[in-house]
Scaffold this active site. Structure first.
Site, PDB file in Angstrom:
ATOM      1  N   GLU A  66     -21.662 -87.509  94.004  1.00 54.85           N
ATOM      2  CA  GLU A  66     -21.221 -88.226  95.201  1.00 54.85           C
ATOM      3  C   GLU A  66     -21.361 -87.437  96.494  1.00 54.85           C
ATOM      4  O   GLU A  66     -20.481 -87.501  97.354  1.00 54.85           O
ATOM      5  CB  GLU A  66     -19.768 -88.664  95.001  1.00 54.85           C
ATOM      6  CG  GLU A  66     -18.731 -87.511  94.916  1.00 54.85           C
ATOM      7  CD  GLU A  66     -18.505 -86.937  93.527  1.00 54.85           C
ATOM      8  OE1 GLU A  66     -19.417 -87.019  92.684  1.00 54.85           O
ATOM      9  OE2 GLU A  66     -17.414 -86.392  93.295  1.00 54.85           O
TER      10      GLU A  66
ATOM     11  N   HIS B 150     -20.105 -96.237  91.105  1.00 57.20           N
ATOM     12  CA  HIS B 150     -19.191 -95.115  90.893  1.00 57.20           C
ATOM     13  C   HIS B 150     -19.322 -94.088  92.024  1.00 57.20           C
ATOM     14  O   HIS B 150     -18.321 -93.689  92.630  1.00 57.20           O
ATOM     15  CB  HIS B 150     -19.496 -94.475  89.530  1.00 57.20           C
ATOM     16  CG  HIS B 150     -18.678 -93.265  89.214  1.00 57.20           C
ATOM     17  ND1 HIS B 150     -17.535 -93.327  88.444  1.00 57.20           N
ATOM     18  CD2 HIS B 150     -18.817 -91.970  89.565  1.00 57.20           C
ATOM     19  CE1 HIS B 150     -17.019 -92.112  88.344  1.00 57.20           C
ATOM     20  NE2 HIS B 150     -17.786 -91.263  89.018  1.00 57.20           N
ATOM     21  N   GLU B 151     -20.540 -93.673  92.307  1.00 57.00           N
ATOM     22  CA  GLU B 151     -20.728 -92.645  93.345  1.00 57.00           C
ATOM     23  C   GLU B 151     -20.310 -93.174  94.717  1.00 57.00           C
ATOM     24  O   GLU B 151     -19.727 -92.454  95.525  1.00 57.00           O
ATOM     25  CB  GLU B 151     -22.178 -92.147  93.364  1.00 57.00           C
ATOM     26  CG  GLU B 151     -22.717 -91.631  92.037  1.00 57.00           C
ATOM     27  CD  GLU B 151     -21.789 -90.698  91.276  1.00 57.00           C
ATOM     28  OE1 GLU B 151     -20.972 -90.002  91.909  1.00 57.00           O
ATOM     29  OE2 GLU B 151     -21.863 -90.687  90.023  1.00 57.00           O
TER      30      GLU B 151
ATOM     31  N   HIS C 270     -16.602 -92.985  95.146  1.00 55.87           N
ATOM     32  CA  HIS C 270     -16.115 -91.642  95.484  1.00 55.87           C
ATOM     33  C   HIS C 270     -15.978 -91.446  97.002  1.00 55.87           C
ATOM     34  O   HIS C 270     -15.275 -90.536  97.442  1.00 55.87           O
ATOM     35  CB  HIS C 270     -17.067 -90.575  94.952  1.00 55.87           C
ATOM     36  CG  HIS C 270     -16.768 -90.091  93.558  1.00 55.87           C
ATOM     37  ND1 HIS C 270     -15.539 -89.588  93.186  1.00 55.87           N
ATOM     38  CD2 HIS C 270     -17.551 -90.008  92.453  1.00 55.87           C
ATOM     39  CE1 HIS C 270     -15.595 -89.217  91.910  1.00 55.87           C
ATOM     40  NE2 HIS C 270     -16.805 -89.466  91.437  1.00 55.87           N
TER      41      HIS C 270
ATOM     42  N   GLU D  44     -11.875 -88.447  89.372  1.00 58.16           N
ATOM     43  CA  GLU D  44     -12.686 -89.262  88.467  1.00 58.16           C
ATOM     44  C   GLU D  44     -11.944 -90.464  87.889  1.00 58.16           C
ATOM     45  O   GLU D  44     -12.527 -91.532  87.743  1.00 58.16           O
ATOM     46  CB  GLU D  44     -13.281 -88.393  87.350  1.00 58.16           C
ATOM     47  CG  GLU D  44     -14.218 -87.296  87.867  1.00 58.16           C
ATOM     48  CD  GLU D  44     -15.423 -87.818  88.659  1.00 58.16           C
ATOM     49  OE1 GLU D  44     -15.747 -89.013  88.533  1.00 58.16           O
ATOM     50  OE2 GLU D  44     -16.030 -87.016  89.402  1.00 58.16           O
TER      51      GLU D  44
ATOM     52  N   ASP E 249     -17.142 -75.897  84.228  1.00 58.59           N
ATOM     53  CA  ASP E 249     -18.264 -76.546  83.532  1.00 58.59           C
ATOM     54  C   ASP E 249     -17.949 -76.744  82.053  1.00 58.59           C
ATOM     55  O   ASP E 249     -18.366 -77.725  81.444  1.00 58.59           O
ATOM     56  CB  ASP E 249     -19.554 -75.720  83.665  1.00 58.59           C
ATOM     57  CG  ASP E 249     -20.212 -75.916  85.031  1.00 58.59           C
ATOM     58  OD1 ASP E 249     -19.884 -76.902  85.722  1.00 58.59           O
ATOM     59  OD2 ASP E 249     -21.053 -75.060  85.404  1.00 58.59           O
TER      60      ASP E 249
ATOM     61  N   TYR F  50     -11.931 -88.945  83.126  1.00 62.28           N
ATOM     62  CA  TYR F  50     -12.527 -90.219  83.536  1.00 62.28           C
ATOM     63  C   TYR F  50     -11.791 -91.401  82.901  1.00 62.28           C
ATOM     64  O   TYR F  50     -11.252 -92.262  83.582  1.00 62.28           O
ATOM     65  CB  TYR F  50     -13.992 -90.291  83.093  1.00 62.28           C
ATOM     66  CG  TYR F  50     -14.937 -89.407  83.873  1.00 62.28           C
ATOM     67  CD1 TYR F  50     -15.751 -89.942  84.855  1.00 62.28           C
ATOM     68  CD2 TYR F  50     -15.029 -88.044  83.611  1.00 62.28           C
ATOM     69  CE1 TYR F  50     -16.645 -89.155  85.564  1.00 62.28           C
ATOM     70  CE2 TYR F  50     -15.911 -87.238  84.315  1.00 62.28           C
ATOM     71  CZ  TYR F  50     -16.711 -87.799  85.298  1.00 62.28           C
ATOM     72  OH  TYR F  50     -17.574 -87.010  85.996  1.00 62.28           O
TER      73      TYR F  50
END
Ligand code: BES
Ligand code: ZN
Length: 582
Positions: free
Chosen positions: A260, A284-285, A288, A307, A364, A372
């Site tokens: 995003e 979705h993006e 954001h 998220e 990460d 999510y």
């Protein structure tokens, strides 16, 4: 204790408010060379700690005179602390430096990794803590900066950033200099750049798509609904605060479905299915732009705030644009994924709560679908506890209240108690408990029931009247089916046209099934599929299925070692793990 376990920054020393970046993009050396001027909120003396990772720092200056600095020890994922000694009041710093070819936030692609094949390509991916490998900065989302950038690139190339459109300000034999301005303050993880052979096309008054020239038409068609999405989003979440919404479809090495980056969403080319069946990622993006980019998680520990809310917002958008039945299918698909990952993490003894202490944990490595999909269920539970009408008021109030600010889970909890005092919901269990509460929202629907029944009773050879199924329905059917044998997988491929589909998510699901079933000669299909993909979400399940089979593990490991130089570090790590390397 630091506020953000993933940053060396100490905001009591001062806050960076603006960055002026000068980069020369050197494709041959795989380096960005130049300087950054950092503007602090006020002049102060004493140490100033910044985050860096794999940077060659040449000098630090203030008002034309140098300042002494030390780089701390290298940490495997935190990078190195850069401590600058301010022996006099300093408001503006200038750091001359270069990135190194190993920069974890940059991918330097060879021409053969692009569709055009003639030019190299550079792309960045800074979330969660890779901005520090591009620029020395307080790399925590508790800090927000505006930025300007002057970027010199080869004359034949174009560039985009998470900023306004490029303005050419100089041109020489060696290259041209593009100027970017980002007037809205952003957390450092939203800094972004892509450089390559890039063309663009307007979709609407505020939306434009960028892609390699050969991809542009297909991409513009796939995402032609962007402007309508933006309008629908403003109705649901309030005014769009970033002026334009542009996006770029990158070469396949891009490791995520989407990112995003404000004013310039980054997208994987695997979304271009030819039938608009994967546009939910764009939704979705876009979402954001409110949840994440306006209201920003205070650290990776609060990632679910970004998220979970965005998946909720994405599905509200799907509901508004394509109807509630479609939104329900997406929610159900998410639930299937969630149950899988909850079981997996519980078996590994890893947390499944929305918030947990991530000190000494690499963001990460913590990435999963839990924030999510469990986050989505929590937001939905909150909606149901007060009713949609009251919740929509709350949502806009929440966004306005915390716009351009960062928020942590504890702050969110306090806000809910204050804004929705009558909501009957067990916040503590949802936020800090493992697994799923018994009363987690369900999404019953006739279509879902039908598909589920069919999946449970279907026998290979039996015809499927699936001609008018959409891709989401096909995915759900695949996800609900029990284990298949070789014959079953082939029958399914025929019935659903899975060998022909251009929908990469469907291909991935089917391929994983076929590997599990032991289909002979599947290695060629695997090779063809993974060769043109860099997205972790699509690579990991295929390699996991191979890794589970004794007769495929060696093949999988060999393939990983051949392909991984093209992948992002986070992708390498995720894929190596499932085939038993490292
Ligand atoms: N912000 C994420 C991508 C991300 C998260 C990158 C954490 C690095 C660290 C982005 O918005 C996202 O969630 N992308 C998803 C798509 C989505 C539809 C769930 C993806 O890439 O799969
Ligand atoms: Zn997201």
């Amino acid at each position: 204790m630091r506020d953000d376990p993933h940053s060396y920054a100490d905001v009591s020393q001062g806050r960076i408010e603006r960055a002026e970046i000068h980069w020369n993009v050197d494709f041959e050396a795989r380096r960005l060379r130049g300087e950054v001027r950092l503007l602090l909120d006020e002049a102060a003396t004493g140490p100033l700690d910044l985050d860096t990772r794999d940077l060659d720092v040449e000098s630090v200056e203030a008002d034309g005179a140098s300042l002494s600095f030390q780089l701390g020890e290298r940490h495997p994922f935190m990078g190195q602390r850069l401590r600058i000694e301010r022996d006099r009041p300093v408001k503006e710093l200038r750091i001359s430096y270069a990135t190194t070819p190993e920069a974890s936030g940059l991918m330097w692609l060879k021409p053969e990794q692009t569709t055009g094949g003639d030019h190299p390509f550079l792309l960045s991916q800074c979330q969660a803590i890779h901005a520090r490998s591009l620029v020395p900065i307080q790399d925590t989302p508790r800090v927000r900066v505006t930025y300007g950038a002057e970027v010199t690139v080869p004359t034949a190339m174009g560039a985009v950033m998470s900023a306004g459109p490029a303005e050419e300000i100089a041109r020489t034999d060696d290259g041209k200099t593009l100027r970017f301005e980002m007037p809205q303050p952003i957390p450092p993880y939203l800094l972004a750049i892509a450089v390559g052979d890039i063309a663009s096309k307007d979709i609407g008054a505020r939306t434009r798509v960028y892609a390699e020239p050969g991809e542009l038409e297909a991409v513009a068609w796939e995402f032609a609904e962007a402007e309508q999405m933006l309008e629908a989003a403003e109705k649901l979440f309030g005014p769009y605060r970033w002026e334009r919404y542009d996006f770029i479809v990158l070469p396949p090495a891009f490791p995520y479905g989407g990112m995003e980056n404000p004013r310039m969403t980054f997208l994987t080319p695997t979304l271009v299915a030819g039938d608009r069946s994967l546009v939910s990622v764009l939704a979705h993006e876009l979402a954001h732009s409110w949840t994440g980019n306006l209201v920003t998680n205070a650290s990776n520990q609060d990632f679910w705030l970004n998220e979970g809310f965005t998946v909720y917002a994405e599905r509200r958008l799907i509901e508004a644009l394509y109807g509630p039945a479609d939104a329900t299918l997406h929610a159900r698909l998410g639930r299937v994924d969630l149950e899988e990952v909850l079981a997996e993490r519980q078996a590994q003894g890893r947390p499944t709560s929305l918030w947990y202490d991530q000190t000494d944990l690499d963001p990460d490595g913590e990435f999963s679908r839990v924030p999510y999909e469990k986050g989505f269920l929590f937001v939905t539970a909150l909606e149901r506890a007060v009713g949609r009408e009251a919740f929509d008021v709350f949502l806009q109030h929440y966004i306005e209240r915390f716009a351009f600010k960062s928020l942590d889970t504890q702050g969110f909890e306090a806000f809910v108690r204050e804004a929705l005092p009558d909501a009957k919901i067990d916040l503590k269990t949802w936020l800090y408990g493992d697994g799923l509460p018994d009363d987690a929202p369900e999404f019953p629907s006739p279509r879902l029931q039908e598909l589920g029944d069919l999946a449970r009773s279907w026998q290979p050879g039996q015809p499927l009247n699936s001609a008018d199924w959409n891709a989401t329905e096909a995915m759900l059917f695949l996800q609900t089916l029990g284990p298949l044998d070789v014959e079953g997988t082939e029958a399914l491929a025929k019935a659903l046209g899975l060998r022909e589909t251009r929908n990469a998510e469907l291909q991935c699901l089917w391929l994983s099934r076929a590997i599990e079933a032991g289909v002979e000669g599947i290695e060629d299909d695997v090779k063809a599929f993974v060769a043109r993909i860099g997205r972790t979400k699509l690579l990991r399940p295929v390699f996991a299925a191979l890794g589970e089979r004794d007769d495929q593990k060696a093949f999988a490991q060999e393939l990983v070692e051949t392909l991984e130089p093209r992948w992002h570090v986070a992708t390498r790590r995720a894929v190596r793990q499932v085939v038993g390397l490292s």
